[in-house]
Design a protein around this motif. Structure first.
Motif, PDB file in Angstrom:
ATOM      1  N   LEU A   1       0.758  -0.971   0.043  1.00  0.00           N
ATOM      2  CA  LEU A   1      -0.139   0.355   0.127  1.00  0.00           C
ATOM      3  C   LEU A   1       0.864   0.831  -0.422  1.00  0.00           C
ATOM      4  O   LEU A   1       1.933   1.422   1.494  1.00  0.00           O
TER       5      LEU A   1
ATOM      6  N   PHE B   1      -6.966   3.256  -4.128  1.00  0.00           N
ATOM      7  CA  PHE B   1      -7.765   3.523  -2.613  1.00  0.00           C
ATOM      8  C   PHE B   1      -7.550   4.839  -2.064  1.00  0.00           C
ATOM      9  O   PHE B   1      -6.525   5.615  -2.640  1.00  0.00           O
TER      10      PHE B   1
ATOM     11  N   PHE C   1     -10.729   5.169   4.409  1.00  0.00           N
ATOM     12  CA  PHE C   1     -10.535   4.726   3.310  1.00  0.00           C
ATOM     13  C   PHE C   1     -11.891   4.203   2.188  1.00  0.00           C
ATOM     14  O   PHE C   1     -13.162   3.704   3.206  1.00  0.00           O
ATOM     15  N   GLY C   2     -11.123   4.345   0.819  1.00  0.00           N
ATOM     16  CA  GLY C   2     -12.733   4.551   0.455  1.00  0.00           C
ATOM     17  C   GLY C   2     -12.317   2.735  -0.164  1.00  0.00           C
ATOM     18  O   GLY C   2     -12.204   2.146   0.377  1.00  0.00           O
TER      19      GLY C   2
ATOM     20  N   HIS D   1       0.421   3.729  13.055  1.00  0.00           N
ATOM     21  CA  HIS D   1      -0.966   3.085  13.097  1.00  0.00           C
ATOM     22  C   HIS D   1      -1.184   1.983  12.396  1.00  0.00           C
ATOM     23  O   HIS D   1      -0.020   1.296  11.964  1.00  0.00           O
TER      24      HIS D   1
ATOM     25  N   TYR E   1      -3.781  -1.109  10.940  1.00  0.00           N
ATOM     26  CA  TYR E   1      -4.820  -1.076   9.914  1.00  0.00           C
ATOM     27  C   TYR E   1      -5.056  -3.180   9.852  1.00  0.00           C
ATOM     28  O   TYR E   1      -4.478  -2.845   9.559  1.00  0.00           O
TER      29      TYR E   1
ATOM     30  N   GLN F   1      -7.691  -5.526   6.528  1.00  0.00           N
ATOM     31  CA  GLN F   1      -7.675  -5.246   5.531  1.00  0.00           C
ATOM     32  C   GLN F   1      -8.045  -6.859   5.483  1.00  0.00           C
ATOM     33  O   GLN F   1      -7.555  -8.129   5.484  1.00  0.00           O
TER      34      GLN F   1
ATOM     35  N   ALA G   1     -11.924  -2.505   2.127  1.00  0.00           N
ATOM     36  CA  ALA G   1     -10.279  -1.758   2.707  1.00  0.00           C
ATOM     37  C   ALA G   1     -10.058  -2.112   4.020  1.00  0.00           C
ATOM     38  O   ALA G   1     -10.369  -2.560   4.165  1.00  0.00           O
ATOM     39  N   PRO G   2      -8.704  -1.595   3.372  1.00  0.00           N
ATOM     40  CA  PRO G   2      -8.226  -1.239   5.537  1.00  0.00           C
ATOM     41  C   PRO G   2      -9.571  -1.103   6.323  1.00  0.00           C
ATOM     42  O   PRO G   2      -9.573   0.445   6.063  1.00  0.00           O
TER      43      PRO G   2
ATOM     44  N   PHE H   1      -9.594   1.275   9.954  1.00  0.00           N
ATOM     45  CA  PHE H   1      -8.132   1.708  11.647  1.00  0.00           C
ATOM     46  C   PHE H   1      -8.073   1.307  12.543  1.00  0.00           C
ATOM     47  O   PHE H   1      -9.461   0.583  13.102  1.00  0.00           O
TER      48      PHE H   1
ATOM     49  N   ILE I   1      -4.096   3.879  16.886  1.00  0.00           N
ATOM     50  CA  ILE I   1      -2.503   5.396  16.594  1.00  0.00           C
ATOM     51  C   ILE I   1      -2.361   5.095  17.750  1.00  0.00           C
ATOM     52  O   ILE I   1      -2.399   5.158  18.634  1.00  0.00           O
TER      53      ILE I   1
ATOM     54  N   THR J   1      -4.676  -9.044   6.583  1.00  0.00           N
ATOM     55  CA  THR J   1      -3.907  -8.257   6.416  1.00  0.00           C
ATOM     56  C   THR J   1      -3.439  -7.072   7.702  1.00  0.00           C
ATOM     57  O   THR J   1      -4.182  -6.766   7.026  1.00  0.00           O
TER      58      THR J   1
ATOM     59  N   PHE K   1      -1.711  -3.656   8.569  1.00  0.00           N
ATOM     60  CA  PHE K   1      -0.249  -3.408   8.422  1.00  0.00           C
ATOM     61  C   PHE K   1      -0.034  -2.194   8.999  1.00  0.00           C
ATOM     62  O   PHE K   1      -0.888  -2.472   9.766  1.00  0.00           O
TER      63      PHE K   1
ATOM     64  N   PHE L   1       3.248   2.338   4.859  1.00  0.00           N
ATOM     65  CA  PHE L   1       2.937   0.925   5.429  1.00  0.00           C
ATOM     66  C   PHE L   1       4.290   0.114   4.970  1.00  0.00           C
ATOM     67  O   PHE L   1       4.303   0.207   4.243  1.00  0.00           O
TER      68      PHE L   1
END
Lengths: 113, 111
Positions: free
Chosen positions: A43, A90, A104-105, B32, B34, B36, B41-42, B44, B47, B85, B87, B101
């Protein structure tokens, strides 16, 4: 209501064509981003806009041109598409001065044939 | 330079624990995390700020050792829904909120 929405979700196109992806957020955020996720799930940030001003411009071919007409919208135009452009793109947004959480979209999957 | 995550992949049985590590060669202002899920989408998770405390989110918590530039994500009593996954994203703090990332850690939780 979708917070960050991208269109289209899927694009299949031929090499050499030009395509655009649109992104809109209704969260009231002032910062928007484009990330590219390749087939290995890496990413990588491409661009970031804060209140319509470009603040992050990574080493991206100049065939990629972002445009932010207002702080709720960020579009990505890609010229002369190449095979290596195939990826999921994204869009994301955040609020500056906050924790910086990215929303994120759903992603736009681009396949270049 | 992107952070390096380890392990690259891990398979767990429901109820087992896991630790995912994230190591940066650059000083970070924040880290951060995240998650996925496949085809999504990833999202959150949390943090961790420089000088901040360990954070928690349900049975998922994390720490940030700013001297070592390392962060760890702890998943306790894993559930099937934890699969995905993970990140880590490092923010150097001086680049307009830019997150770099790691390569991701694929976690699979089996029944």
């Amino acid at each position: 209501d979708t917070a960050v929405s991208q269109t289209p979700k899927y694009l299949v196109t031929q090499m050499g064509n030009d395509k655009s992806i649109k992104c809109e957020q209704n969260l009231g955020h002032d910062t928007m981003y484009w990330y590219k996720q390749d087939s290995k799930k890496f990413l990588k940030i491409m661009f970031s806009y804060n209140n319509k001003e470009l603040i992050i411009n990574e080493t991206v071919p100049n065939r990629f041109s972002p445009k932010s007409p207002d702080k709720a919208h960020l579009n990505l135009h890609i010229n002369s598409l190449e095979l290596g452009d195939s990826a999921v793109y994204f869009c994301a947004s955040s609020l500056s001065g906050s924790t910086g959480e990215l929303f994120f979209g759903e992603g736009s999957r681009l396949t270049v044939l | 330079q992107q952070p390096v995550q380890s392990p690259q992949a891990v398979i767990l049985r429901e109820g087992e624990d896991a630790v995912i590590n994230c190591s940066s060669s650059k000083a970070l202002y924040s880290v951060h995390w995240y998650r996925q899920k496949h085809g999504e989408a990833p999202v959150f998770l949390m943090i961790l700020l420089k000088g901040g405390e360990q954070k928690g989110h349900e049975k998922i918590s994390a720490s940030f050792n700013e001297k070592k530039q390392q962060s760890s994500l702890y998943l306790t009593a894993s559930q099937l829904s934890y699969s995905g996954t993970y990140f880590c994203g490092g923010d150097p703090g001086d680049q307009g909120g830019k997150l770099i990332f790691g390569q991701g850690t694929e976690l699979s939780v089996k029944p």
